[in-house]
Design a protein around this motif. Structure first.
Motif, PDB file in Angstrom:
ATOM      1  N   PHE A  72       0.619  -1.596  -0.142  1.00 55.62           N
ATOM      2  CA  PHE A  72      -0.514   0.470  -0.530  1.00 55.62           C
ATOM      3  C   PHE A  72       1.240   1.342   0.356  1.00 55.62           C
ATOM      4  CE2 PHE A  72      -3.389  -2.678   2.069  1.00 55.62           C
ATOM      5  CZ  PHE A  72      -4.579  -2.665   0.996  1.00 55.62           C
ATOM      6  N   LEU A  73       0.136   2.450  -0.937  1.00 50.02           N
ATOM      7  CA  LEU A  73       0.970   3.669  -0.847  1.00 50.02           C
ATOM      8  C   LEU A  73       0.538   4.375   0.435  1.00 50.02           C
ATOM      9  CD1 LEU A  73       0.365   5.371  -4.632  1.00 50.02           C
ATOM     10  CD2 LEU A  73       2.565   4.228  -3.190  1.00 50.02           C
ATOM     11  N   GLU A  74      -0.842   3.755   1.106  1.00 51.12           N
ATOM     12  CA  GLU A  74      -0.678   4.210   2.804  1.00 51.12           C
ATOM     13  C   GLU A  74      -2.470   3.668   2.815  1.00 51.12           C
ATOM     14  OE1 GLU A  74      -3.874   6.171   3.022  1.00 51.12           O
ATOM     15  OE2 GLU A  74      -5.014   5.514   0.670  1.00 51.12           O
ATOM     16  N   HIS A  75      -2.766   2.855   4.014  1.00 53.41           N
ATOM     17  CA  HIS A  75      -3.461   3.014   4.454  1.00 53.41           C
ATOM     18  C   HIS A  75      -3.884   3.196   5.899  1.00 53.41           C
ATOM     19  CE1 HIS A  75      -1.281   0.288   7.405  1.00 53.41           C
ATOM     20  NE2 HIS A  75      -0.380  -0.058   6.162  1.00 53.41           N
ATOM     21  N   ALA A  76      -5.204   2.924   5.546  1.00 53.93           N
ATOM     22  CA  ALA A  76      -5.498   3.255   7.550  1.00 53.93           C
ATOM     23  C   ALA A  76      -6.953   2.544   7.744  1.00 53.93           C
ATOM     24  CB  ALA A  76      -6.241   5.092   7.282  1.00 53.93           C
ATOM     25  N   THR A  77      -7.315   2.707   9.110  1.00 55.89           N
ATOM     26  CA  THR A  77      -8.521   2.135   9.852  1.00 55.89           C
ATOM     27  C   THR A  77      -9.561   3.192   9.947  1.00 55.89           C
ATOM     28  OG1 THR A  77      -7.209   0.036  10.306  1.00 55.89           O
ATOM     29  CG2 THR A  77      -9.505   0.410  11.041  1.00 55.89           C
ATOM     30  N   PHE A  78     -11.359   3.099   9.453  1.00 59.29           N
ATOM     31  CA  PHE A  78     -11.698   3.916  10.062  1.00 59.29           C
ATOM     32  C   PHE A  78     -13.610   2.933  10.150  1.00 59.29           C
ATOM     33  CE2 PHE A  78      -9.998   6.441   6.925  1.00 59.29           C
ATOM     34  CZ  PHE A  78      -9.605   7.439   7.147  1.00 59.29           C
ATOM     35  N   ASN A  79     -13.710   3.188  11.664  1.00 61.27           N
ATOM     36  CA  ASN A  79     -15.287   2.759  12.288  1.00 61.27           C
ATOM     37  C   ASN A  79     -15.445   1.474  11.828  1.00 61.27           C
ATOM     38  OD1 ASN A  79     -16.093   5.446  12.476  1.00 61.27           O
ATOM     39  ND2 ASN A  79     -16.714   5.559  10.353  1.00 61.27           N
ATOM     40  N   GLY A  80     -14.032   0.990  12.524  1.00 64.15           N
ATOM     41  CA  GLY A  80     -13.597  -0.201  11.776  1.00 64.15           C
ATOM     42  C   GLY A  80     -13.032  -1.049  10.586  1.00 64.15           C
ATOM     43  N   ASN A  81     -13.407  -0.591   9.864  1.00 69.65           N
ATOM     44  CA  ASN A  81     -12.780  -1.082   8.344  1.00 69.65           C
ATOM     45  C   ASN A  81     -11.709  -0.365   8.142  1.00 69.65           C
ATOM     46  OD1 ASN A  81     -15.582  -2.609   7.853  1.00 69.65           O
ATOM     47  ND2 ASN A  81     -16.655  -0.767   7.674  1.00 69.65           N
ATOM     48  N   SER A  82     -10.777  -1.112   7.082  1.00 63.85           N
ATOM     49  CA  SER A  82      -9.327  -0.809   6.733  1.00 63.85           C
ATOM     50  C   SER A  82      -9.596  -0.358   5.498  1.00 63.85           C
ATOM     51  CB  SER A  82      -8.326  -1.657   7.284  1.00 63.85           C
ATOM     52  OG  SER A  82      -8.090  -2.155   8.856  1.00 63.85           O
ATOM     53  N   TYR A  83      -8.900   0.966   5.052  1.00 64.03           N
ATOM     54  CA  TYR A  83      -8.736   1.025   3.250  1.00 64.03           C
ATOM     55  C   TYR A  83      -7.514   1.386   3.561  1.00 64.03           C
ATOM     56  CZ  TYR A  83     -13.807   2.370   4.524  1.00 64.03           C
ATOM     57  OH  TYR A  83     -15.459   2.083   4.567  1.00 64.03           O
ATOM     58  N   GLY A  84      -6.748   1.162   1.795  1.00 61.69           N
ATOM     59  CA  GLY A  84      -5.421   1.570   1.830  1.00 61.69           C
ATOM     60  C   GLY A  84      -5.306   1.430  -0.083  1.00 61.69           C
ATOM     61  N   THR A  85      -3.913   2.653  -0.369  1.00 63.30           N
ATOM     62  CA  THR A  85      -3.782   2.542  -1.798  1.00 63.30           C
ATOM     63  C   THR A  85      -2.953   1.120  -2.481  1.00 63.30           C
ATOM     64  OG1 THR A  85      -4.394   4.861  -1.447  1.00 63.30           O
ATOM     65  CG2 THR A  85      -3.223   3.810  -3.839  1.00 63.30           C
ATOM     66  N   PRO A  86      -3.987   0.416  -3.359  1.00 65.12           N
ATOM     67  CA  PRO A  86      -2.874  -0.427  -3.865  1.00 65.12           C
ATOM     68  C   PRO A  86      -2.055   0.190  -4.561  1.00 65.12           C
ATOM     69  CG  PRO A  86      -5.089  -1.447  -4.410  1.00 65.12           C
ATOM     70  CD  PRO A  86      -4.715   0.647  -4.104  1.00 65.12           C
ATOM     71  N   LYS A  87      -0.387   0.079  -3.943  1.00 65.39           N
ATOM     72  CA  LYS A  87       0.635   0.864  -4.411  1.00 65.39           C
ATOM     73  C   LYS A  87       1.176   0.450  -6.471  1.00 65.39           C
ATOM     74  CE  LYS A  87       4.535   0.363  -2.623  1.00 65.39           C
ATOM     75  NZ  LYS A  87       5.716   0.084  -1.455  1.00 65.39           N
ATOM     76  N   ALA A  88       0.642  -1.248  -6.440  1.00 65.91           N
ATOM     77  CA  ALA A  88       0.992  -1.482  -8.190  1.00 65.91           C
ATOM     78  C   ALA A  88       0.025  -1.179  -8.910  1.00 65.91           C
ATOM     79  CB  ALA A  88       0.822  -3.327  -7.923  1.00 65.91           C
ATOM     80  N   TYR A  89      -1.825  -1.031  -8.556  1.00 61.92           N
ATOM     81  CA  TYR A  89      -2.822  -0.001  -9.423  1.00 61.92           C
ATOM     82  C   TYR A  89      -1.809   1.403  -9.533  1.00 61.92           C
ATOM     83  CZ  TYR A  89      -6.973   1.341 -10.419  1.00 61.92           C
ATOM     84  OH  TYR A  89      -8.474   2.242 -11.331  1.00 61.92           O
ATOM     85  N   VAL A  90      -1.666   1.386  -8.929  1.00 58.11           N
ATOM     86  CA  VAL A  90      -1.220   3.424  -8.902  1.00 58.11           C
ATOM     87  C   VAL A  90      -0.308   3.270 -10.219  1.00 58.11           C
ATOM     88  CG1 VAL A  90      -0.067   5.636  -8.161  1.00 58.11           C
ATOM     89  CG2 VAL A  90      -1.927   3.905  -7.014  1.00 58.11           C
ATOM     90  N   GLN A  91       0.660   2.325 -10.056  1.00 58.99           N
ATOM     91  CA  GLN A  91       1.701   2.355 -10.786  1.00 58.99           C
ATOM     92  C   GLN A  91       1.625   1.881 -12.470  1.00 58.99           C
ATOM     93  OE1 GLN A  91       5.020   3.203  -9.330  1.00 58.99           O
ATOM     94  NE2 GLN A  91       5.103   3.738 -11.597  1.00 58.99           N
ATOM     95  N   LYS A  92       1.008   0.771 -12.276  1.00 65.97           N
ATOM     96  CA  LYS A  92       0.149   0.391 -13.947  1.00 65.97           C
ATOM     97  C   LYS A  92       0.188   1.858 -14.498  1.00 65.97           C
ATOM     98  CE  LYS A  92      -2.090  -3.104 -16.033  1.00 65.97           C
ATOM     99  NZ  LYS A  92      -3.631  -1.800 -16.436  1.00 65.97           N
ATOM    100  N   LEU A  93      -1.059   2.553 -13.929  1.00 70.05           N
ATOM    101  CA  LEU A  93      -1.614   3.451 -14.251  1.00 70.05           C
ATOM    102  C   LEU A  93      -0.538   4.725 -14.985  1.00 70.05           C
ATOM    103  CD1 LEU A  93      -4.968   3.968 -12.699  1.00 70.05           C
ATOM    104  CD2 LEU A  93      -4.512   3.255 -14.319  1.00 70.05           C
ATOM    105  N   LEU A  94      -0.038   5.248 -13.988  1.00 78.21           N
ATOM    106  CA  LEU A  94       1.882   5.577 -14.067  1.00 78.21           C
ATOM    107  C   LEU A  94       2.480   5.114 -15.163  1.00 78.21           C
ATOM    108  CD1 LEU A  94       2.295   6.603 -10.321  1.00 78.21           C
ATOM    109  CD2 LEU A  94       1.245   8.327 -11.886  1.00 78.21           C
ATOM    110  N   ASP A  95       2.851   3.875 -15.046  1.00 80.41           N
ATOM    111  CA  ASP A  95       3.558   3.516 -16.374  1.00 80.41           C
ATOM    112  C   ASP A  95       2.699   3.643 -17.680  1.00 80.41           C
ATOM    113  OD1 ASP A  95       5.469   3.113 -14.402  1.00 80.41           O
ATOM    114  OD2 ASP A  95       4.735   0.970 -14.202  1.00 80.41           O
TER     115      ASP A  95
END
Length: 214
Positions: A72-95
């Protein structure tokens, strides 16, 4: 000479600053030019949602494994649920040469900066603290106590504003959308993002000066 690589843009701001509205108008005004990143989450899929469209839905075990593997590029937990930005997905779009925008809170943005130092960080704010309070009250969705809590959080977030690259003063939505668009497009022409092109130009000029190219 603008670089052909995609640009990672992080958009943050105070609650009530209007960053979500800016994003909506930006995507509508410039269709196909910008890509919103899709987050992974452990929360349950809601009716009408599809995996890979609204979110990448993960089990707790899958999410924790991704955290442990540094996916993950970043991740956090809100109200018991976790969220994160997948590094591979973002890198694919940038490439692929696509500009990717993350709309995330301040701590997440600074996590991204550590992994992607070249990311462009934009902070959205109203013209004044009074205007921010008026917007929060005007929404009519929070109690007076919650408004005070949100302003207290904003006060802490304001201490991190100097770590961002640009401020977007959201006075009028139309103007703010154009500011964000202009900042992103200008960033493609920064010298830091065009080192290869500069080096190529320098070599050609050097060859011309020596008479090697006519």
């Amino acid at each position: 000479m603008a670089d052909k690589k995609g640009l990672l843009v992080v958009l943050s701001g105070f609650s009530g600053a209007g960053k979500g509205t800016i994003m909506k108008h930006l995507l509508n005004k410039y269709p196909g030019m910008y890509n919103l990143s899709i987050s992974a989450t452990t929360r349950s899929k809601r009716v009408g949602e599809e995996d890979g469209r609204e979110y990448f839905f993960k089990t707790r075990e899958e999410f924790d494994r991704m955290v442990a593997n540094g996916e993950f590029l970043e991740h956090a937990t809100f109200n018991g649920n976790s969220y994160g930005t997948p590094k591979a997905y973002v890198q694919k779009l940038l490439d692929e040469g696509k500009d990717v925008i993350l709309e995330i809170e301040v701590n997440g943005a600074l996590q991204v900066r550590k992994i992607f130092p070249e990311a462009l960080l934009l902070f959205v704010t109203p013209p004044s603290a009074v205007e921010l309070k008026n917007r929060l009250v005007g929404r009519g969705t929070e109690s007076a106590e919650v408004v005070v809590q949100r302003l207290a959080i904003s006060s802490k977030e304001s201490l991190l504003m100097p770590q961002y690259d640009y401020l977007v003063i959201n006075d009028k939505i139309e103007d703010s959308v154009e500011r964000v668009h202009s900042i992103i497009q200008s960033a493609h022409y920064s010298t830091k993002r065009n080192t290869e092109q500069i080096a190529e130009l320098q070599e050609e000029l050097k060859a011309f000066s020596k008479g090697e190219i006519k």
